[in-house]
Every structure is written in structure tokens, then in C-alpha cells.
Design an enzyme around this catalytic site. Structure first.
Site: not given
Ligand code: GDP
Ligand code: MN
Length: 380
Positions: A101, A190
Site C-alpha cells: 500500500y 493512493e
């Protein structure tokens, strides 16, 4: 402004961040054609402005073009938390060895950009933050100092990524993501998951991208990406008419002039035991066209049962606002009860104008609290 996954990935690609090849499709037949062009296994991905599509059945692997067509049929029209799927992204399927991530956003408290990186990607980042906060490496970037490569190294070591080949690729991606974030005036970029393939290649498999609305005038090509059909009708109308509008969850529609007054109107509705359905800010004015636009936006929200029109006239005059209201009501038919509170410059005159000529569904109250009570009562 939130972007679809494929739009965010297009921007990523423009900054040199590796993504997979893909095509947009709006029908099952287009999905099949896209899969034919791409060849091999593909992923059929719902394009909606919300996350967690995988869990909701909006992301499916397809082995061949027929399968892609079938999966597209299953996903198109699906309702994912109130977002109906009308677009698909057909992407060459990736083999996944690891899911990381990576994101960059604002830390408003620190007044700096904040990177977050963890090897526990794929799942919701809130879960990682709650259950294993140590796994989440953070890095602030000072806007004056700018981004320095040694900082990216610290982030990568902090996340515990020890394969030199991965380190090199992620270092490169972090630098590019920072440029992307700054140069598009983004508020969030993101990548979840940032995958490592079995061959050791690092790639962005998803994107969540939010651009600052107030900076869109600098980015015509991004502003154009907005999909107006994805917004509820009243939000679309507000955008088109340039009305400041915020959707809430209750029954009383609120119209006021000035942000401060509108905020206190929300409070006084709550005090009277009601819940605001939405609010419109008329700004300084109260001219007929402004009132018509705002009333059209407010009444397009099916949750509205009554309308509270709260005006404090400082620069404007109540008699003018009252005329504006009457003119607006003569131009459009509104069934909802409307409660008006006028105060400030020429308040007496304004109230007289209204009580003399107003239609039966319009109620004039002398104070904000009384008006709020009435509006709540009429919404019940
Ligand atoms: P989200 O659920 O909305 O966050 O959508 P993502 O694009 O992140 O996809 C959800 C999950 O689907 C990912 O975490 C992957 O595990 C899986 N997935 C997506 N694309 C691929 C792919 O190309 N190959 C494989 N094997 N899995 C994929
Ligand atoms: Mn994701």
C-alpha cells in the site's frame, strides 16, 4: 473531485508510474472487444467513485473474451453502496506475489504532505492502522524543502521492504507519485494494492485519486474528466447553476445568506428537534434568480419536506429579498411549506411585503428559533 480508477491510472502513467494495459467499456460487447484486443486473461473492474469494489463483487477475473462479456454483464448495473456501475475498466490480468500500500495525502495538522507505505496492502488501510500500526511507515515532506530521494529510502526501510530490486523500483515510484501529487494539485493519491509480480516487477494495480476542486481551473484536462451522471440530480443542478449546495440526511431544506448564518441555521434546526436535508448558501445576495436557482436545487432533493429560508440582511435589504422570494415563487411552483425568517435592514418592510402577497404555503416567523420550530413541525 474524485477520479475513477482508470482516470487516476492514466495520470499515473503520465508521470511514469507503471500500470497495466487496459480499455474502458460501457457495454458487455465492448468489454468482450477490449478483452480480445488485450489478449489472455483480463480483469473486469467496476468504475465507481467508491472503494471496496472487490468485496462487493465489482472486480472479476475473466479467462477469455466470452468470459469477459459474461463478467461485464454481471457487473454492469450492480449497485455498490449507492453507486450504480455504468463503466468498466478491462485490464490485462496481473499475477500477484505481494500486495503493498502506498499513498500520499495532506497532513493538515503538520501542514505537510504525508506518505504512507506498508507491505500489508490489499485491505483497507484503516484496518492496518488499527491492528498493526507499526507496519505503517510514514513520511512527511516539507513543501519548501521539496522531496529528496533519501526520504523515500527512509520510507521504504521503515516499511521493512528489504529486496534491493523492489527498493529501487519503489523509490522511483515514490518520487514520481510525489510529482504527480503536487503537479495535479491532488489531495490524495493512493495505490492499493501496489503489487509485486512473481517476476519482481512493481506496479500500481488500483488508484484512488482526489484533486482539489479549487485548483481545477488550472487543470482543464482533469476538470473535463468529471462524470456528471455520477452525481444525484440536485448536485448536478447546483454545479450547473453555481449554487453552493451541501447534501445532508434529514427533512428540512435550508437556504440562508452567508456561511456563518447557514451553519447556525443547521444548529437551530437540531435544537428544534429536526434534521437538515441539505443547505444552500445564497452568499451576499437575495435576488430573484439566485432564489429560484437555490429553490430548484433544494426541492430536487426528494428528502426535503419543508424549507427554512433564513435571511439576515446586512448588505442586502429585506424588502429586496422579500420581492426576490415572491418573484421566484411566481416563476416556479413549489408545494413544500416554506418558512421565512427575515431580520436586519428593512426587516419590517420585508415581512409586510411577504404577509401581504405570499401564497398559502409560505409562513413568516419573526425569529430564527420560532422559524426553525415551525419548519421542523411542518416537516413532520
Ligand atoms: P478495490 O476492491 O475497490 O480496492 O479494487 P482493487 O482494484 O484494489 O482490486 C481488489 C482486489 O482484486 C485486489 O486487491 C487484488 O487482490 C484483486 N485484483 C485486482 N486486479 C487483479 C489482477 O490483475 N490479478 C489478480 N490476480 N487479482 C487482481
Ligand atoms: Mn484497491
Amino acid at each position: 473531485m474524485d477520479l475513477y480508477e482508470y482516470q487516476g491510472k492514466e495520470l499515473f502513467r503520465g508521470f511514469g508510474i507503471p500500470t497495466s494495459e487496459g480499455r474502458v467499456a460501457t457495454t458487455a460487447a465492448e468489454a468482450r472487444a477490449a478483452a480480445e484486443e488485450i489478449g489472455g486473461q483480463v480483469v473486469v473492474k467496476a468504475q465507481v467513485l467508491t472503494g471496496g469494489r472487490g468485496k462487493a463483487g465489482g472486480i472479476k477475473l475473466a479467462d477469455d473474451p466470452e468470459d469477459a462479456e459474461r463478467k461485464a454483464e454481471e457487473i454492469l448495473g450492480l449497485d455498490i453502496r449507492g453507486h450504480v456501475v455504468r463503466r468498466l475498466w478491462i485490464e490485462q490480468a496481473s499475477e500477484i506475489a505481494k500486495e503493498y500500500y502506498l499513498s500520499v495525502t495532506f497532513d493538515r495538522g503538520a501542514k505537510k504532505a504525508l506518505f504512507m507505505l506498508t507491505t500489508e496492502g490489499g485491505v483497507e488501510i484503516e484496518e492496518v492502522a488499527a491492528q498493526s500500526p507499526d507496519a505503517l511507515a510514514r513520511l512527511h515532506v516539507d513543501p519548501l524543502e521539496g522531496f529528496q530521494p533519501y526520504q523515500a529510502r527512509r520510507l521504504i526501510y521503515g516499511a521493512g521492504i528489504d529486496d534491493p530490486d523492489e527498493q529501487k523500483q519503489i523509490l522511483d515510484i515514490v518520487g514520481k507519485l510525489y510529482r504527480c501529487f503536487v503537479e495535479t494539485d491532488a489531495m490524495l493519491c493512493e495505490i492499493n494494492p501496489l503489487i509485486v509480480t512473481p517476476d519482481g516487477e512493481v506496479r500500481a494495480l488500483d488508484s484512488k485519486f482526489t484533486v482539489d476542486d479549487n485548483a481545477l481551473y488550472k487543470h482543464a484536462e482533469i476538470a473535463e474528466l468529471r462524470d456528471l451522471e455520477a452525481y444525484p440530480p440536485e448536485e448536478r443542478a447546483a454545479r450547473e447553476k453555481g449554487v453552493t449546495y451541501v447534501k445532508l440526511d434529514g427533512e428540512v431544506g435550508i437556504l440562508g445568506n452567508g456561511a456563518g448564518l447557514v451553519m447556525s441555521t443547521l444548529d437551530v434546526i437540531a435544537l428544534a428537534g429536526g434534521r437538515p436535508a441539505n443547505f444552500c448558501d445564497l452568499g451576499g445576495g437575495g435576488d430573484a434568480q439566485g432564489v429560484v436557482d437555490a429553490l430548484e436545487v433544494i426541492t430536487a432533493d426528494p428528502q426535503v419536506k419543508s424549507i427554512f429560508f433564513n435571511i439576515f440582511a446586512g448588505l442586502t435589504r429585506c424588502d429586496e429579498v422579500a420581492r426576490g422570494i415572491l418573484q421566484a415563487l411566481s416563476q416556479m411552483s413549489i408545494e413544500h411549506p416554506i418558512v421565512v425568517r427575515l431580520d436586519g435592514t428593512n426587516a419590517e418592510e420585508g415581512r409586510e411585503i411577504l404577509s401581504g402577497a405570499a401564497p398559502a404555503n409560505l409562513h413568516v416567523e419573526p425569529t430564527m428559533l420560532e422559524a426553525a420550530r415551525r419548519a421542523v413541525e411542518l416537516a413532520a
